[in-house]
Design an enzyme around this catalytic site. Structure first.
Site, PDB file in Angstrom:
ATOM      1  N   HIS A   1       0.801  -1.200   0.072  1.00 32.96           N
ATOM      2  CA  HIS A   1      -0.148  -0.071   0.035  1.00 32.96           C
ATOM      3  C   HIS A   1       0.873   1.238   0.047  1.00 32.96           C
ATOM      4  O   HIS A   1       0.526   2.246  -0.784  1.00 32.96           O
ATOM      5  CB  HIS A   1      -0.912   0.021   1.184  1.00 32.96           C
ATOM      6  CG  HIS A   1      -2.025  -1.092   1.192  1.00 32.96           C
ATOM      7  ND1 HIS A   1      -2.483  -2.180   2.096  1.00 32.96           N
ATOM      8  CD2 HIS A   1      -2.889  -1.367  -0.166  1.00 32.96           C
ATOM      9  CE1 HIS A   1      -3.138  -2.663   1.282  1.00 32.96           C
ATOM     10  NE2 HIS A   1      -3.531  -2.388   0.188  1.00 32.96           N
TER      11      HIS A   1
ATOM     12  N   ASP B   1      -5.440  -1.352  -8.552  1.00 35.99           N
ATOM     13  CA  ASP B   1      -5.169  -2.256  -7.417  1.00 35.99           C
ATOM     14  C   ASP B   1      -5.806  -3.458  -7.331  1.00 35.99           C
ATOM     15  O   ASP B   1      -6.769  -3.698  -6.955  1.00 35.99           O
ATOM     16  CB  ASP B   1      -5.386  -1.690  -6.117  1.00 35.99           C
ATOM     17  CG  ASP B   1      -5.286  -2.548  -4.813  1.00 35.99           C
ATOM     18  OD1 ASP B   1      -4.484  -3.457  -5.036  1.00 35.99           O
ATOM     19  OD2 ASP B   1      -5.374  -2.091  -3.798  1.00 35.99           O
TER      20      ASP B   1
HETATM   21  N1  SAM Z   1      -3.004  -6.113  -3.077  1.00 35.88           N
HETATM   22  C1  SAM Z   1      -3.850  -7.164  -3.825  1.00 35.88           C
HETATM   23  C2  SAM Z   1      -3.132  -8.149  -4.735  1.00 35.88           C
HETATM   24  O1  SAM Z   1      -2.455  -7.792  -5.443  1.00 35.88           O
HETATM   25  O2  SAM Z   1      -3.010  -9.330  -4.245  1.00 35.88           O
HETATM   26  C3  SAM Z   1      -5.017  -6.706  -4.542  1.00 35.88           C
HETATM   27  C4  SAM Z   1      -6.032  -6.666  -3.483  1.00 35.88           C
HETATM   28  S1  SAM Z   1      -7.582  -6.176  -3.815  1.00 35.88           S
HETATM   29  C5  SAM Z   1      -8.531  -7.068  -2.751  1.00 35.88           C
HETATM   30  C6  SAM Z   1      -7.984  -6.582  -5.618  1.00 35.88           C
HETATM   31  C7  SAM Z   1      -9.498  -6.394  -5.874  1.00 35.88           C
HETATM   32  O3  SAM Z   1      -9.642  -6.069  -7.284  1.00 35.88           O
HETATM   33  C8  SAM Z   1     -10.336  -7.615  -5.559  1.00 35.88           C
HETATM   34  O4  SAM Z   1     -11.151  -7.347  -4.313  1.00 35.88           O
HETATM   35  C9  SAM Z   1     -11.378  -7.863  -6.607  1.00 35.88           C
HETATM   36  O5  SAM Z   1     -12.569  -8.134  -6.387  1.00 35.88           O
HETATM   37  C10 SAM Z   1     -10.897  -6.433  -7.503  1.00 35.88           C
HETATM   38  N2  SAM Z   1     -11.414  -6.590  -8.841  1.00 35.88           N
HETATM   39  C11 SAM Z   1     -11.108  -7.474  -9.753  1.00 35.88           C
HETATM   40  N3  SAM Z   1     -11.505  -7.181 -10.807  1.00 35.88           N
HETATM   41  C12 SAM Z   1     -12.224  -5.974 -10.831  1.00 35.88           C
HETATM   42  C13 SAM Z   1     -12.915  -5.125 -11.698  1.00 35.88           C
HETATM   43  N4  SAM Z   1     -12.964  -5.560 -13.066  1.00 35.88           N
HETATM   44  N5  SAM Z   1     -13.291  -3.912 -11.303  1.00 35.88           N
HETATM   45  C14 SAM Z   1     -13.144  -3.640 -10.117  1.00 35.88           C
HETATM   46  N6  SAM Z   1     -12.655  -4.364  -9.076  1.00 35.88           N
HETATM   47  C15 SAM Z   1     -12.205  -5.661  -9.763  1.00 35.88           C
END
Ligand code: SAM
Length: 286
Positions: free
Chosen positions: A64, A157
């Site tokens: 982060h 992210d």
């Molecule tokens: N730091 C983390 C990693 O690299 O492992 C990423 C953490 S964060 C929890 C990633 C988030 O991206 C997930 O909660 C997932 O639901 C979200 N995500 C995946 N595809 C997405 C999309 N098309 N639009 C918005 N969010 C999305």
């Protein structure tokens, strides 16, 4: 997942990492993915999406700090920031520590991730109630395609390129990102492993290189991503991550960090391993 067992993150069919679990706090299946929050013995609370480690309390500060403070200290006056994904809240938490930021829009596709983190991982999710954060539960692809808003900095992210995150690694998405950025805008994205995801990392960097005048990578290492060493990709319409970086601004901000500092900022761009440089030859300006 039982409390007397270990949780194992399997990476492809040849590699895994195991963590001792003290307690399962949440286990659910949304329309997008499985979502688990467990209390581990060595890493505190841990969020897993589809069995892959997203954040742990012990080392979330590394990711982060580096996704957020690098571009926010390069941009001279970041007022509007967009976070795509980031459902655990850790990135938005770091964004709003910058007093110049008036608004942080966070677009996460999966409400279950946000709810599970708000309830069980306040360390990352607690600041989501800050009025400067506008949380939208929506597909980030659709958001950038349709919004009329412009952002100074966009932070992608995201999870790995599987399921709903797959199109987040495509050119159409980055064309829309380009259109949503102000003239001085910067986009930073979770850039995958330089060891294990060479094809995906090269694809992402190639897309940015095609659309943006400036493309760079920068690395960090944490405790929980396969192989330890991991990459962010940085692209901008003009700003240079080192020439436009004034270390004095970091000192003057009075902010304290667990991982980020001015040497780390510069070193993360300068010290790219030879094998990674070769893989990205002609695509990056590092
Ligand atoms: N730091 C983390 C990693 O690299 O492992 C990423 C953490 S964060 C929890 C990633 C988030 O991206 C997930 O909660 C997932 O639901 C979200 N995500 C995946 N595809 C997405 C999309 N098309 N639009 C918005 N969010 C999305």
């Amino acid at each position: 997942m039982n409390s007397h067992l270990w949780v194992e993150e399997r990476f492809r069919d040849f590699y895994g990492m195991k963590y001792k679990v003290e307690k399962t706090l949440f286990s659910g299946k949304s329309e997008f993915q499985t979502v688990d929050v467990v209390e581990t013995k060595g890493h505190g609370k841990m969020l897993l999406n589809d069995g892959l480690v997203m954040v742990t309390e012990r080392d979330e500060f590394v990711y982060h700090d580096m996704i957020t403070h690098v571009p926010l200290f390069v941009h001279p006056n970041p007022k509007k920031v967009l976070v795509i994904g980031g459902g655990d809240g850790g990135t938005a938490r770091e964004v709003i520590r910058h007093p110049s930021v008036e608004k942080c829009v966070m677009v996460e596709i999966d409400g279950m991730v946000v709810d599970a983190c708000v309830e069980h991982i306040p360390q990352t999710a607690d600041m989501l109630k800050d009025p400067r954060i506008e949380l939208l539960i929506q597909d980030g692809i659709e958001y950038v395609k349709n919004t009329k808003e412009k952002f100074d900095v966009i932070l992608v992210d995201s999870t790995d390129p599987i399921g709903p995150a797959q199109p987040l690694f495509n050119e159409d998405f980055y064309q829309d990102i380009y259109n949503c950025l102000t003239d001085n805008g910067i986009v930073v994205s979770q850039g995958e492993s330089p060891y294990f995801e060479v094809t995906m990392q090269t694809k992402l960097v190639s897309i940015k290189n095609k659309l943006f005048p400036n493309t760079f990578v920068y690395n960090f290492s944490n405790l929980t991503y396969p192989g330890g060493l991991w990459t962010f990709t940085f692209a901008s319409k003009g700003l240079h991550p080192l020439k436009d970086f004034n270390p004095q601004r970091v000192k003057d901000s009075g902010l304290e960090f667990g991982y980020y500092n001015t040497d780390m900022h510069e070193g993360a761009f300068k010290y790219i391993p030879t094998f990674q440089r070769k893989n990205l030859e002609g695509l990056i300006q590092n």
